[in-house]
Design a protein around this motif. Sequence first.
Motif, PDB file in Angstrom:
ATOM      1  N   GLY A 362       0.798  -1.214   0.000  1.00 49.76           N
ATOM      2  CA  GLY A 362       0.000   0.000   0.000  1.00 49.76           C
ATOM      3  C   GLY A 362       0.833   1.268   0.000  1.00 49.76           C
ATOM      4  O   GLY A 362       0.327   2.338  -0.365  1.00 49.76           O
ATOM      5  N   VAL A 363       2.081   1.175   0.392  1.00 50.33           N
ATOM      6  CA  VAL A 363       2.971   2.340   0.374  1.00 50.33           C
ATOM      7  C   VAL A 363       3.190   2.813  -1.063  1.00 50.33           C
ATOM      8  O   VAL A 363       3.257   4.022  -1.333  1.00 50.33           O
ATOM      9  CB  VAL A 363       4.325   1.991   1.032  1.00 50.33           C
ATOM     10  N   GLU A 364       3.256   1.884  -1.990  1.00 50.44           N
ATOM     11  CA  GLU A 364       3.552   2.197  -3.383  1.00 50.44           C
ATOM     12  C   GLU A 364       2.304   2.262  -4.270  1.00 50.44           C
ATOM     13  O   GLU A 364       2.369   2.781  -5.382  1.00 50.44           O
ATOM     14  CB  GLU A 364       4.505   1.129  -3.965  1.00 50.44           C
ATOM     15  N   ASP A 365       1.200   1.736  -3.798  1.00 52.07           N
ATOM     16  CA  ASP A 365       0.006   1.610  -4.646  1.00 52.07           C
ATOM     17  C   ASP A 365      -1.203   2.186  -3.908  1.00 52.07           C
ATOM     18  O   ASP A 365      -1.705   1.583  -2.954  1.00 52.07           O
ATOM     19  CB  ASP A 365      -0.218   0.139  -4.990  1.00 52.07           C
ATOM     20  N   GLN A 366      -1.690   3.343  -4.349  1.00 46.38           N
ATOM     21  CA  GLN A 366      -2.800   4.003  -3.669  1.00 46.38           C
ATOM     22  C   GLN A 366      -4.076   3.169  -3.727  1.00 46.38           C
ATOM     23  O   GLN A 366      -4.896   3.204  -2.805  1.00 46.38           O
ATOM     24  CB  GLN A 366      -3.053   5.386  -4.276  1.00 46.38           C
ATOM     25  N   LYS A 367      -4.263   2.388  -4.789  1.00 47.85           N
ATOM     26  CA  LYS A 367      -5.456   1.550  -4.879  1.00 47.85           C
ATOM     27  C   LYS A 367      -5.474   0.523  -3.744  1.00 47.85           C
ATOM     28  O   LYS A 367      -6.525   0.251  -3.153  1.00 47.85           O
ATOM     29  CB  LYS A 367      -5.507   0.838  -6.239  1.00 47.85           C
ATOM     30  N   ILE A 368      -4.308  -0.047  -3.439  1.00 42.66           N
ATOM     31  CA  ILE A 368      -4.235  -1.003  -2.323  1.00 42.66           C
ATOM     32  C   ILE A 368      -4.462  -0.278  -1.004  1.00 42.66           C
ATOM     33  O   ILE A 368      -5.174  -0.767  -0.117  1.00 42.66           O
ATOM     34  CB  ILE A 368      -2.884  -1.744  -2.337  1.00 42.66           C
ATOM     35  N   ALA A 369      -3.882   0.906  -0.854  1.00 43.52           N
ATOM     36  CA  ALA A 369      -4.086   1.699   0.363  1.00 43.52           C
ATOM     37  C   ALA A 369      -5.572   1.974   0.581  1.00 43.52           C
ATOM     38  O   ALA A 369      -6.089   1.851   1.703  1.00 43.52           O
ATOM     39  CB  ALA A 369      -3.307   3.005   0.264  1.00 43.52           C
ATOM     40  N   ASP A 370      -6.279   2.320  -0.486  1.00 44.35           N
ATOM     41  CA  ASP A 370      -7.710   2.604  -0.369  1.00 44.35           C
ATOM     42  C   ASP A 370      -8.495   1.344  -0.015  1.00 44.35           C
ATOM     43  O   ASP A 370      -9.469   1.402   0.751  1.00 44.35           O
ATOM     44  CB  ASP A 370      -8.240   3.202  -1.676  1.00 44.35           C
ATOM     45  N   LYS A 371      -8.083   0.212  -0.558  1.00 51.70           N
ATOM     46  CA  LYS A 371      -8.774  -1.040  -0.255  1.00 51.70           C
ATOM     47  C   LYS A 371      -8.569  -1.440   1.203  1.00 51.70           C
ATOM     48  O   LYS A 371      -9.470  -1.998   1.831  1.00 51.70           O
ATOM     49  CB  LYS A 371      -8.317  -2.143  -1.203  1.00 51.70           C
ATOM     50  N   VAL A 372      -7.391  -1.154   1.765  1.00 46.08           N
ATOM     51  CA  VAL A 372      -7.170  -1.423   3.189  1.00 46.08           C
ATOM     52  C   VAL A 372      -8.073  -0.522   4.039  1.00 46.08           C
ATOM     53  O   VAL A 372      -8.666  -0.967   5.026  1.00 46.08           O
ATOM     54  CB  VAL A 372      -5.685  -1.229   3.552  1.00 46.08           C
ATOM     55  N   ALA A 373      -8.189   0.738   3.657  1.00 48.28           N
ATOM     56  CA  ALA A 373      -9.092   1.645   4.372  1.00 48.28           C
ATOM     57  C   ALA A 373     -10.527   1.111   4.352  1.00 48.28           C
ATOM     58  O   ALA A 373     -11.269   1.231   5.340  1.00 48.28           O
ATOM     59  CB  ALA A 373      -9.035   3.040   3.758  1.00 48.28           C
ATOM     60  N   GLU A 374     -10.906   0.498   3.242  1.00 50.24           N
ATOM     61  CA  GLU A 374     -12.268  -0.044   3.112  1.00 50.24           C
ATOM     62  C   GLU A 374     -12.542  -1.183   4.078  1.00 50.24           C
ATOM     63  O   GLU A 374     -13.712  -1.501   4.345  1.00 50.24           O
ATOM     64  CB  GLU A 374     -12.512  -0.506   1.678  1.00 50.24           C
ATOM     65  N   TRP A 375     -11.488  -1.814   4.614  1.00 51.67           N
ATOM     66  CA  TRP A 375     -11.716  -2.886   5.579  1.00 51.67           C
ATOM     67  C   TRP A 375     -12.601  -2.423   6.727  1.00 51.67           C
ATOM     68  O   TRP A 375     -13.445  -3.171   7.213  1.00 51.67           O
ATOM     69  CB  TRP A 375     -10.386  -3.379   6.175  1.00 51.67           C
ATOM     70  N   PHE A 376     -12.392  -1.190   7.164  1.00 54.44           N
ATOM     71  CA  PHE A 376     -13.086  -0.704   8.354  1.00 54.44           C
ATOM     72  C   PHE A 376     -14.542  -0.361   8.064  1.00 54.44           C
ATOM     73  O   PHE A 376     -15.389  -0.439   8.963  1.00 54.44           O
ATOM     74  CB  PHE A 376     -12.334   0.494   8.944  1.00 54.44           C
ATOM     75  N   GLU A 377     -14.868   0.014   6.836  1.00 53.68           N
ATOM     76  CA  GLU A 377     -16.260   0.309   6.493  1.00 53.68           C
ATOM     77  C   GLU A 377     -16.958  -0.899   5.882  1.00 53.68           C
ATOM     78  O   GLU A 377     -18.189  -0.974   5.898  1.00 53.68           O
ATOM     79  CB  GLU A 377     -16.346   1.515   5.554  1.00 53.68           C
ATOM     80  N   GLU A 378     -16.190  -1.844   5.337  1.00 54.03           N
ATOM     81  CA  GLU A 378     -16.761  -3.074   4.786  1.00 54.03           C
ATOM     82  C   GLU A 378     -15.940  -4.260   5.289  1.00 54.03           C
ATOM     83  O   GLU A 378     -15.070  -4.776   4.591  1.00 54.03           O
ATOM     84  CB  GLU A 378     -16.750  -3.032   3.254  1.00 54.03           C
ATOM     85  N   PRO A 379     -16.183  -4.689   6.541  1.00 49.07           N
ATOM     86  CA  PRO A 379     -15.317  -5.711   7.147  1.00 49.07           C
ATOM     87  C   PRO A 379     -15.322  -7.053   6.416  1.00 49.07           C
ATOM     88  O   PRO A 379     -14.406  -7.859   6.613  1.00 49.07           O
ATOM     89  CB  PRO A 379     -15.875  -5.841   8.568  1.00 49.07           C
ATOM     90  N   GLN A 380     -16.324  -7.282   5.540  1.00 48.17           N
ATOM     91  CA  GLN A 380     -16.277  -8.509   4.733  1.00 48.17           C
ATOM     92  C   GLN A 380     -15.002  -8.534   3.896  1.00 48.17           C
ATOM     93  O   GLN A 380     -14.416  -9.602   3.654  1.00 48.17           O
ATOM     94  CB  GLN A 380     -17.496  -8.590   3.807  1.00 48.17           C
ATOM     95  N   LYS A 381     -14.568  -7.359   3.412  1.00 48.10           N
ATOM     96  CA  LYS A 381     -13.350  -7.285   2.590  1.00 48.10           C
ATOM     97  C   LYS A 381     -12.113  -7.567   3.428  1.00 48.10           C
ATOM     98  O   LYS A 381     -11.143  -8.160   2.946  1.00 48.10           O
ATOM     99  CB  LYS A 381     -13.267  -5.921   1.910  1.00 48.10           C
ATOM    100  N   ALA A 382     -12.118  -7.125   4.681  1.00 48.61           N
ATOM    101  CA  ALA A 382     -11.000  -7.441   5.573  1.00 48.61           C
ATOM    102  C   ALA A 382     -10.929  -8.944   5.812  1.00 48.61           C
ATOM    103  O   ALA A 382      -9.849  -9.548   5.774  1.00 48.61           O
ATOM    104  CB  ALA A 382     -11.169  -6.711   6.899  1.00 48.61           C
TER     105      ALA A 382
END
Length: 392
Positions: A362-382
């Motif tokens: 996620g440090v190098e790829d903003q799309k991955i960083a955003d998907k990690v953030a989504e874990w907290f709003e969509e815990p199914q993805k986490a």
Amino acid sequence: MSKKICIIGSGTAGLQLAYSLKEEFDVTVIHSNSSDKIRNGRVMSTQVHFGSTRNRENRFKMPKWEDKTLLKSIHITVGNQKLFVGKLKEPALSVDQRFYFSQCLKDLENKGVSFRLMRVNKNDIESLVDEFDLIIDCTGKSGPLFPFPIEKEFSPFQVPQRKCIVGYFLGVKPNNPLGISVTVLPEVGEMFEIPAMTEHGPVTILFIMAVPNRELDAFKEIKHAKEFTNQMKNVTQKYFQDIHERIEQDIFTLSDEKAFLQIAIKPVIRKPYATFKNKLVIGCGDSVFLNDPITGQGCNLSSYCAERLYETLIQYRDANWGTQLGEAYWDRTKTFVREVTEWTNAMTQMLPQHIVQLLLAGVEDQKIADKVAEWFEEPQKAHEAFFNLKIK
């Protein structure tokens, strides 16, 4: 004639249920503290209303809150290395529960919901079960009042995995962009920095999740606001330098004398229905779905399950309310409860290596960083990321 429902408890689950059910049923809420006592009392916890929860609050016409502190990002730090800032799909919001709960109670009373101010004990249960068509136990962390069976598969811990140390502070310059900061100190604990709204304006919640008897478990025996503030200064200086550098030392203080809390929670998941005196009783929220707060899902899990219970009761409105209703409610909630619980339990342990690698990516790829953030709003993805070895 409308069926009579008694909701015991006025936390997240109980309040949302009262809003959602009041038009279709005769609803009575029993609570142990008046709205004024809640408003002027000690902080009880902290919560983040992620996008899905805010949408449910809108659906059921719950009070709206000022949006000056909308949270649009998740900042991730491991050790002393800031990794990335992930963007949330929908803004989140944190509101002081004392303000939130007291406002909702007054609003519901104005809308005609019946209230009883009493502390329910085991001697009261039988008469309440006789009086109402359905009791919903929303007693929270102090519950449950009824013998809901423990789901051992989802309840592996015999002791709390973290000490929760919470303070609502003035004098912390907000992070940029405004959002929730998550700092993980492997084998020691975590710090969550949460900008929040209170009755008197914005504050910063500093929420330490300390592994018991390790370095962050440094607030033992502290009982007074000034001591708590001084110790938070010491801990941030030693372990959370980014936060400490944003503290304005001359004005750093708790927002009020009762704005701090220490608690240890043993996670336990229960089947959310049982029979008592041959009648169905239901559980919702922390009384039956009590997770460790490490993933910030308590409010959102309670809200989700309250909505599923509302939908189940509407479906069975004209039927007999027996175990079939309870099973239908559990069927509607079980998958989500399992996903949140398994992810949360995993977060209390050492992070799996593939998750560490994902965070580094996620440090190098903003799309991955955003998907990690989504874990907290969509815990199914986490859950999918942790247990299916992939992220979508």
